[in-house]
Design a protein around this motif. Structure first.
Motif, PDB file in Angstrom:
ATOM      1  N   CYS A  57      71.483 -24.938  -4.878  1.00  0.00           N
ATOM      2  CA  CYS A  57      70.384 -24.002  -3.564  1.00  0.00           C
ATOM      3  C   CYS A  57      71.418 -23.969  -2.578  1.00  0.00           C
ATOM      4  CB  CYS A  57      69.928 -25.496  -2.731  1.00  0.00           C
ATOM      5  SG  CYS A  57      68.985 -24.909  -1.843  1.00  0.00           S
ATOM      6  N   CYS A 115      70.710 -22.923   0.754  1.00  0.00           N
ATOM      7  CA  CYS A 115      70.725 -23.625   1.875  1.00  0.00           C
ATOM      8  C   CYS A 115      72.102 -24.472   1.875  1.00  0.00           C
ATOM      9  CB  CYS A 115      69.483 -24.254   1.944  1.00  0.00           C
ATOM     10  SG  CYS A 115      68.086 -23.120   1.696  1.00  0.00           S
ATOM     11  N   GLY A 156      71.215 -29.893  -3.251  1.00  0.00           N
ATOM     12  CA  GLY A 156      70.165 -29.459  -4.457  1.00  0.00           C
ATOM     13  C   GLY A 156      70.521 -28.406  -5.508  1.00  0.00           C
ATOM     14  N   LYS A 157      69.730 -28.763  -6.449  1.00  0.00           N
ATOM     15  CA  LYS A 157      69.199 -27.826  -7.428  1.00  0.00           C
ATOM     16  C   LYS A 157      68.297 -26.468  -7.375  1.00  0.00           C
ATOM     17  CE  LYS A 157      73.181 -29.262  -9.144  1.00  0.00           C
ATOM     18  NZ  LYS A 157      74.131 -28.430  -8.807  1.00  0.00           N
ATOM     19  N   LEU A 158      68.321 -25.284  -8.072  1.00  0.00           N
ATOM     20  CA  LEU A 158      66.996 -24.420  -8.288  1.00  0.00           C
ATOM     21  C   LEU A 158      66.665 -24.848  -9.456  1.00  0.00           C
ATOM     22  CD1 LEU A 158      67.981 -21.154  -5.895  1.00  0.00           C
ATOM     23  CD2 LEU A 158      66.785 -23.380  -5.338  1.00  0.00           C
ATOM     24  N   CYS A 193      63.730 -25.252  -4.911  1.00  0.00           N
ATOM     25  CA  CYS A 193      64.715 -26.257  -4.999  1.00  0.00           C
ATOM     26  C   CYS A 193      64.169 -27.916  -5.188  1.00  0.00           C
ATOM     27  CB  CYS A 193      65.257 -26.134  -3.604  1.00  0.00           C
ATOM     28  SG  CYS A 193      66.594 -27.514  -3.273  1.00  0.00           S
ATOM     29  N   CYS A 220      65.230 -29.191  -0.920  1.00  0.00           N
ATOM     30  CA  CYS A 220      64.527 -29.120   0.343  1.00  0.00           C
ATOM     31  C   CYS A 220      63.062 -28.891  -0.106  1.00  0.00           C
ATOM     32  CB  CYS A 220      65.525 -27.936   1.580  1.00  0.00           C
ATOM     33  SG  CYS A 220      65.521 -26.364  -0.088  1.00  0.00           S
ATOM     34  N   GLN A 233      64.154 -15.569  -0.350  1.00  0.00           N
ATOM     35  CA  GLN A 233      63.895 -16.647  -0.070  1.00  0.00           C
ATOM     36  C   GLN A 233      62.362 -16.351   0.279  1.00  0.00           C
ATOM     37  OE1 GLN A 233      65.672 -18.593   3.524  1.00  0.00           O
ATOM     38  NE2 GLN A 233      64.094 -19.956   3.504  1.00  0.00           N
TER      39      GLN A 233
END
Length: 136
Positions: free
Chosen positions: A17, A19, A24-26, A37, A40, A55
């Motif tokens: 991610c 951010c 996190g992972k996309l 994500c 988030c 985004q």
């Protein structure tokens, strides 16, 4: 120092991610050209050319975009010019000039002081809004 070359974003790959505040992972969202994500809950879409990740939603007025160069690199795009002079801008400018003339000629009226306070409050709100829109 050379700029890294942006790589095309693969819609089937899992990316970290962009951010800063999470790890996190996309992951690709099924039946959509978008990523989500897992930490988030933000959503991202790939730009038409495939080199930028945009985004969707969030708290910012201006959408952020990133390029993949082995890690996410924030793309700084110029902000649109602030349109301060509009219909309400002309009205406030005329009211300000009128109150300035009242003050210069020392014409005290029963409505002059409250109008001055109101006008200064509106000017303060407009300046605050202008500064809030310039931040991203």
């Amino acid at each position: 120092m050379s700029n890294p070359v942006p790589q095309k974003i693969d819609s089937e790959q899992i990316y970290p991610c962009p951010c800063v505040r999470n790890r996190g992972k996309l992951k690709p969202i099924a039946l959509m050209d978008a990523f989500g994500c897992d930490h988030c809950s933000l959503m991202f879409e790939i730009n038409e050319d495939g080199y930028k990740l945009l985004q969707l939603g969030g708290l910012s007025h201006y959408p952020q975009s990133w390029q993949w160069v082995g890690k996410w690199q924030l793309v700084r795009e110029p902000l649109p010019p602030f349109q301060f002079i509009s219909f309400w801008g002309y009205i406030l400018l005329a009211a300000f000039v009128l109150l300035l003339l009242l003050w210069v000629f020392n014409l005290r009226t029963a409505i002059g002081i409250p109008l001055t306070i109101l006008l200064l409050s509106f000017v303060g709100l407009l300046v605050w809004r202008m500064l809030a829109l310039r931040q991203f």
